[in-house]
Design an enzyme around this catalytic site. Structure first.
Site, short mmCIF file in Angstrom:
data_model
loop_
_atom_site.label_atom_id
_atom_site.label_comp_id
_atom_site.label_asym_id
_atom_site.label_seq_id
_atom_site.Cartn_x
_atom_site.Cartn_y
_atom_site.Cartn_z
N SER A 743 -110.32 131.74 38.57
CA SER A 743 -111.06 130.53 38.21
C SER A 743 -111.95 130.71 36.99
CB SER A 743 -111.87 130.03 39.40
OG SER A 743 -112.93 130.90 39.64
N LYS A 786 -119.43 125.81 44.54
CA LYS A 786 -119.68 126.01 43.11
C LYS A 786 -120.58 124.90 42.58
CE LYS A 786 -115.45 128.51 42.16
NZ LYS A 786 -114.08 128.44 41.65
#
Ligand code: ADP
Length: 852
Positions: A743, A786
């Site tokens: 990511s 996140k």
């Protein structure tokens, strides 16, 4: 007597000084030689000598420790035994020494020591002149009678021994074949006598005296043997009797009649155990094993180590809750209220738990999957488990699995091992005392593996509803039904849970909290709990919401609330000190002579206002109550803030971008830094990266190189070949933490685009997403965590992959309000969103010129 050959020993003998044991003529003894004098004697006399004479020694008993290497010769016993050294065995371990096998020949007396070093040599006089036996006595008859008496005792003694043993039979024959006068010495060294007695016999030079002294020793031995035989016989009789009595006892029990001996029995632990086994409701198979074991136990002497083992085993067996259970309270409405009262937020988790309980209410015998709460530490996984037990009215037991790497931890050790014990499951059942508790298997993701087997495999059997109705612990060795136990597991990440185990569990993600949720949790749950633990009341301390927010943002950086809870605890402790000091002061002011004090007046005012219930406690309140925890108090108690908003500072140069990472501890923001220097096109990566992350870096560079012209990206010398004469260094700070995962792809690309374009990335933007070689942005996991991390760090814009748009629903409304989410399906879109005014070609020419 003519058969006795006269023994003539040399007139000078080397002396072997012994400390322990007395060698008598006619007997053989093994003695260890390790003192300097004796070692010398053995080396130069026995090992070097070649004649028979050199093997004859004078053994002097009772030397005051010959091993002590005193220079002077110790005082020597006057009488010794001349001996023949039959065997010498040498060894160097643990220190140099010899073992001698010596046979006694006859007595001698030291006349004078003629040489002391290196070993003593003495002039000796032989004392036993065996061939002269008849003449040495005063009267033949007297000695004849004495020796006859001695012979009779000796025969009696030997015949009391087991004649089937060859050595005994030989001794019996020897009694007849040996000269009578040799018997006292030989028998004294055979029977049980002390060294002192042996020494007395050695000193008894006159035969008559020797016979007289040995007869009592023989008689003593005979009596001793008689006594021993008597007790043995008794014991055999007893054993027979016990075996005869036991079946009778059993009959009285079966008929239920209380026999007279019951009172005695109650004192007897074993009988108590037997009773418990009989009354216990254990299944047939376990009962059989117990009966067998108790039978063995009865036959065992108590001193045997196995006795204690078997007893412990039986005690565990009777203590286990084979059939004992609590009744479930299955009221879904009450459960909902209880869960809501105990926990703020975590709606998804509470919903799933309620569903689970509802199904249980409808179908009692649920063979559903095991619930596994997965989330960062301190988000309330354990505490929800505890609440589930409370709502059901069941016992709760936590089994910490972190670091367990031996399968016997789960399944127990077999009873053949020393120190064997049952595994944690059976131990837990014993602790809670019911067979349907809630077992919380904490930290299943931290199970280890070792040579001692895989504990995860053992857990499989425990958790599998198809198998666990007859779970067999190695220690118990009989099946225990675990099907009534409600298992809940917790973990920080599913990545390290063994797949087979994961397969049996239903994962419920418990994400971290937003700041607002944390404030609510603090004020609803944590602060009241801490006040209670520290004996404080809201009248004594006030923590406003802004202070809680300060603690959350500047003193903690976590997904859960555990650090927050600790910080609140620290504040309560500090306030408790103040309150206690205030009480002390108040107590002094309260004394009649100090009643006019200013503090006292204020205090009476406070008293009227706040709490009329108890005079004494109110009197204890110092005047300045409640203590308000503002930012200054916070700084005093917790020290200077640990975390500052540093984001904007770090983004003041090109070549820095912020990524969002997911870790088992929750979401985190992650800086990516890049720099370039003259070189040969090398890429250096630092910051403990995994392989996937390294690949992402290569992908990002390749994509930028292939699009360099489009975006006017150049290296330091203005060439579109970005790696020409250039080295690139990418660094991911917090180098101690291993990072991996795809990511970070978009962040690396953005960071490098910033480096090669010389433009700054927006300081309020964070991003996440996997990239492909063609510049597409692929979806990633952990969006909620996140987003919360970005929110915590005070960022405003978050770039996420387009295909993650659906995950935005999970994000709490207030976080969604504060953050602007930009979805991107390719790197162009990411770059446009990451740079002020977009990342288009039009801005390039000027910048390019300036570089040239
Ligand atoms: P975990 O097992 O997830 O590591 P714990 O269950 O030990 O965390 O929780 C730590 C502390 O935080 C506990 O005192 C718990 O009561 C509290 N806590 C966590 N989440 C909540 C919540 N949503 N509401 C109330 N208290 C909470």
């Amino acid at each position: 007597m003519s058969s006795v050959s006269p023994i003539q020993i040399p007139s000078r003998l080397p002396l072997l000084l012994t400390h322990e044991g007395v060698l008598l003529p006619g007997s053989t003894m093994r003695t260890s030689v390790d003192s300097a004098r004796n070692l010398q004697l053995v080396r130069s006399r026995l090992l070097k000598g070649t004649s028979l004479q050199s093997t004859i020694l004078g053994v002097i008993p009772n030397t005051p420790d010959p091993a002590s290497d005193a220079q002077d010769l110790p005082p020597l016993h006057r009488i010794g035994t001349a001996a023949l050294a039959v065997q010498v065995v040498g060894s160097n371990w643990p220190k140099p020494h010899y073992t001698l096998l010596i046979t006694g020949l006859c007595r001698f007396q030291i006349i004078q020591v003629v040489k002391e070093k290196p070993y003593p040599v003495a002039e000796v006089e032989q004392l036993d002149r065996l061939e002269e036996f008849p003449n040495t006595c005063k009267t033949r008859e007297e000695l004849g009678e004495l020796s006859e008496q001695f012979y009779k005792y000796a025969v009696q003694l030997v015949e009391m021994l087991d004649m089937s043993v060859p050595a005994v039979a030989k001794l019996r024959r020897l009694l007849d074949s040996l000269p009578r006068e040799a018997l006292p010495d030989i028998l004294t060294s055979i029977i049980r006598t002390s060294n002192k007695e042996k020494l007395q016999i050695l000193d008894a030079v006159s035969l008559e005296e020797r016979f007289k002294m040995t007869i009592p020793l023989l008689v003593r031995q005979i009596e001793g043997l008689k006594l021993l035989q008597k007790t043995r016989k008794h014991k055999q009789d007893d054993d027979k009797r016990v075996i005869a009595i036991r079946p009778m006892r059993r009959i009285t029990h079966v008929s239920g009649a209380l026999a007279d001996e019951d009172e005695d029995e109650d004192n007897d632990d074993i009988v108590m155990l037997e009773k418990k086994i009989r009354t216990s409701s254990m299944p047939e198979q376990a009962h059989k094993v117990c009966v067998k074991e108790i039978k063995r136990l009865k036959k065992m002497p108590q001193s045997m180590p196995e006795y204690a083992l078997t007893r412990n085993y039986l005690e565990l067996m009777v203590e286990l809750p084979w059939n004992k259970s609590t009744t479930d309270r299955l009221d879904i409405r009450a459960a909902r209220v209880l869960l809501d009262n105990d926990h703020y937020a975590m709606e998804k988790l509470k919903k799933r738990v309620l569903e689970y309980l509802a199904v249980r209410q409808l179908k009692n015998n649920l063979k559903g999957p095991i619930l596994c709460f997965v989330g960062p530490p301190g988000v309330g996984k354990t505490s929800v488990g505890r609440s589930v037990a409370k709502t059901l009215g069941r016992e709760f037991h936590r089994i910490a699995l972190g670091g367990v790497c031996d399968q016997s931890d789960i399944r127990g050790h077999r009873r053949t091992y020393v120190g064997s014990m049952p595994g944690r499951i059976i131990n837990g059942l014993k602790t809670v005392g019911v067979n349907n508790p809630v077992f919380l298997l904490d930290e299943v993701d931290k199970l280890g593996k070792s040579l001692q087997g895989d504990p995860a495999a053992a857990l499989l059997e425990v958790l599998d509803p198809e198998q666990n109705h007859n779970f067999t612990d190695h220690y118990l060795n009989v099946a225990f039904d675990l099907s009534q136990v409600l298992f809940i597991a917790t973990a920080n990440t599913t990545a390290t849970i063994p797949p087979a185990l994961l397969d049996r569990m239903e994962i419920i993600q418990v994400p971290g909290y937003t700041q607002e949720e944390k404030i609510e949790i603090a004020h609803r749950h944590l602060i009241p709990k801490q006040l209670e633990q520290h004996g404080l009341t809201p009248q004594q301390i006030q923590i406003p919401q802004v202070t809680t927010l300060d603690i959350i943002t500047r003193y903690t950086r976590e997904a859960g609330v555990r650090s927050l809870d600790r910080k609140l605890g620290a504040i309560c402790r500090a306030v408790a000190v103040k309150v206690a000091e205030g009480q002390h002061r108040e107590a002094r002011l309260d004394r009649p002579d100090a009643a006019e004090g200013e503090g006292c007046k204020e205090h009476i005012l406070e008293d009227g206002k706040s709490n009329p219930v108890s005079d004494t406690t109110d009197l204890a309140l110092p005047p300045e109550m409640p203590i308000l925890i503002d930012f200054h108090a916070l700084k005093d108690i917790l020290g200077p803030p640990m975390y500052e908003m540093e984001v904007s500072e770090r983004l003041s140069q090109p070549g820095v971008a912020i990524g969002l990472a997911w870790t088992p501890l929750g979401g985190e923001i992650m800086f990516v830094e890049a720099s370039r220097m003259d070189g040969e096109g090398q890429l250096t990566l630092t910051g403990q990266l995994g392989n996937v992350m390294k690949e992402s870096a290569h992908l990002a560079i390749s994509w930028l190189r292939s699009n360099a012209k489009k975006y006017h990206l150049t290296n330091a010398s203005g060439s579109f070949d970005l790696l020409e004469n250039t080295d690139i260094h990418l660094h991911f700070p917090a180098g101690a933490v291993t990072k991996d995962g795809p990511s970070a792809g978009v962040t690396i690309a953005t960071c490098l685009a910033s480096l090669f374009s010389g433009r700054l990335v927006r300081s309020d933007v964070a991003m996440t997403g996997e990239i492909t070689l063609r510049g597409l942005v692929l979806p990633v996991g952990g969006i909620k965590d996140k987003a919360l991390a970005a929110h915590r760090a005070g960022l405003k814009r978050v770039i996420i992959p387009q295909r993650n748009e659906k995950d935005l629903e999970e994000i709490p409304a207030n976080v969604r309000q504060d953050l602007s989410f930009i979805t991107a399906s390719c790197l162009d879109e990411v770059l446009n969103a990451a740079f002020d005014g977009g990342f288009t070609v039009k801005a390039r020419p000027g910048l390019l010129n300036s570089k040239l």
